[in-house]
Design an enzyme around this catalytic site. Structure first.
Site, PDB file in Angstrom:
ATOM      1  N   GLU A 116       0.895  -1.166   0.000  1.00 46.07           N
ATOM      2  CA  GLU A 116       0.000   0.000   0.000  1.00 46.07           C
ATOM      3  C   GLU A 116       0.931   1.214   0.000  1.00 46.07           C
ATOM      4  O   GLU A 116       1.543   1.538   1.006  1.00 46.07           O
ATOM      5  CB  GLU A 116      -0.872  -0.038   1.261  1.00 46.07           C
ATOM      6  CG  GLU A 116      -1.769   1.173   1.425  1.00 46.07           C
ATOM      7  CD  GLU A 116      -2.393   1.228   2.836  1.00 46.07           C
ATOM      8  OE1 GLU A 116      -2.797   0.182   3.373  1.00 46.07           O
ATOM      9  OE2 GLU A 116      -2.446   2.342   3.388  1.00 46.07           O
ATOM     10  N   ARG A 137       1.292  10.008   1.411  1.00 45.44           N
ATOM     11  CA  ARG A 137       1.870  10.930   2.404  1.00 45.44           C
ATOM     12  C   ARG A 137       3.032  11.689   1.803  1.00 45.44           C
ATOM     13  O   ARG A 137       3.520  12.654   2.372  1.00 45.44           O
ATOM     14  CB  ARG A 137       2.359  10.143   3.614  1.00 45.44           C
ATOM     15  CG  ARG A 137       1.204   9.572   4.398  1.00 45.44           C
ATOM     16  CD  ARG A 137       1.661   8.618   5.469  1.00 45.44           C
ATOM     17  NE  ARG A 137       0.592   7.690   5.705  1.00 45.44           N
ATOM     18  CZ  ARG A 137       0.576   6.764   6.634  1.00 45.44           C
ATOM     19  NH1 ARG A 137       1.599   6.646   7.447  1.00 45.44           N
ATOM     20  NH2 ARG A 137      -0.449   5.970   6.771  1.00 45.44           N
ATOM     21  N   THR A 196      -3.522   6.290   2.327  1.00 47.05           N
ATOM     22  CA  THR A 196      -3.635   7.693   2.758  1.00 47.05           C
ATOM     23  C   THR A 196      -4.251   8.559   1.645  1.00 47.05           C
ATOM     24  O   THR A 196      -3.833   9.696   1.417  1.00 47.05           O
ATOM     25  CB  THR A 196      -2.279   8.262   3.244  1.00 47.05           C
ATOM     26  OG1 THR A 196      -1.538   7.241   3.910  1.00 47.05           O
ATOM     27  CG2 THR A 196      -2.494   9.411   4.222  1.00 47.05           C
ATOM     28  N   LYS A 205     -10.808  -0.677   6.707  1.00 45.88           N
ATOM     29  CA  LYS A 205      -9.578  -0.575   7.484  1.00 45.88           C
ATOM     30  C   LYS A 205      -9.986  -0.135   8.890  1.00 45.88           C
ATOM     31  O   LYS A 205     -10.949   0.619   9.050  1.00 45.88           O
ATOM     32  CB  LYS A 205      -8.684   0.470   6.816  1.00 45.88           C
ATOM     33  CG  LYS A 205      -7.487   0.940   7.640  1.00 45.88           C
ATOM     34  CD  LYS A 205      -6.553   1.763   6.755  1.00 45.88           C
ATOM     35  CE  LYS A 205      -5.569   2.579   7.568  1.00 45.88           C
ATOM     36  NZ  LYS A 205      -4.250   2.664   6.927  1.00 45.88           N
TER      37      LYS A 205
END
Ligand code: 3PG
Length: 204
Positions: A43, A47, A71, A131
């Protein structure tokens, strides 16, 4: 690939490495280390600004790898991640616009939740694979079990504070399809490979 097949692949790998790349040059050595360690999955998080480029590069060089974007917090990032070839999208929280964007592209979306209200917002969008982040700050497995008691059809990927020390405890619960984590991603590519190999050995 249909979303159900992506979920099946995530279930099989049991671990989704959460990757932060500071430059696009870091991409291939780190992805190669994951592959060598026996975990062809990542993943890659938004960021850092090179995320979309890193995803596209990984998809091109290692087409067999299961690469998603993490993210992802808005539609713009979501569109970029999908255009780069991401096979799934992950957010730290629940985003309606990311959910809508994924739906329009028939893309698997795992939004982050920690409360029943957030789970309900995701369920209302037809999302049932979620998640749970950051799990270690929000009650750990005990909270996941309490939430799944109310929503028994949910499938959960916890992340945040998971490591070789506690992953087996999480994976033992049947609603948990895999655990996300960054614990294997520090150090040199050789170190990443070794930690990955140890993690794979632990969960297989
Ligand atoms: C995530 O976004 O999933 C987390 O940053 C991963 O958490 P960890 O760094 O504690 O593994």
């Amino acid at each position: 690939m249909p979303q159900t097949q992506i979920i099946e692949k995530i279930k099989q790998t049991k671990i989704v490495p959460v990757v932060v790349l500071n430059s696009v040059e870091e991409t291939l050595p780190k992805m190669q280390a994951l592959i060598n360690g026996g975990l062809p999955c990542a993943e890659i998080t938004f960021r850092t600004p090179c995320a979309a480029e890193a995803i596209a590069l990984t998809v091109k060089k290692f087409p067999e790898m299961l690469v998603g974007a993490g993210t992802v917090i808005n539609r713009e990032q979501c569109e970029k991640a999908i255009a780069a070839g991401s096979k799934f999208i992950v957010s730290p929280g629940f985003s309606e616009e990311v959910a809508d964007c994924c739906k329009a592209h028939d893309m698997l979306y795992l939004p982050g939740v920690v409360t029943p209200t957030e789970a309900m917002a995701a369920i209302a969008k037809g999302l049932t694979t979620l998640k749970f982040f950051p799990v270690s700050n929000y009650g750990g497995l005990k909270t996941i079990k309490a939430i799944c008691a109310a929503f028994p059809y949910l499938q959960i990927m916890p992340t945040g504070g998971i490591s070789a020390d506690n992953i087996l405890e999480y994976l033992a619960y049947d609603k948990i399809i895999a655990c996300g984590g960054s614990w294997m991603m520090s150090g040199t590519p050789k170190e990443i490979e070794e930690k990955t190999r140890a993690a794979v050995k632990l969960v297989k």
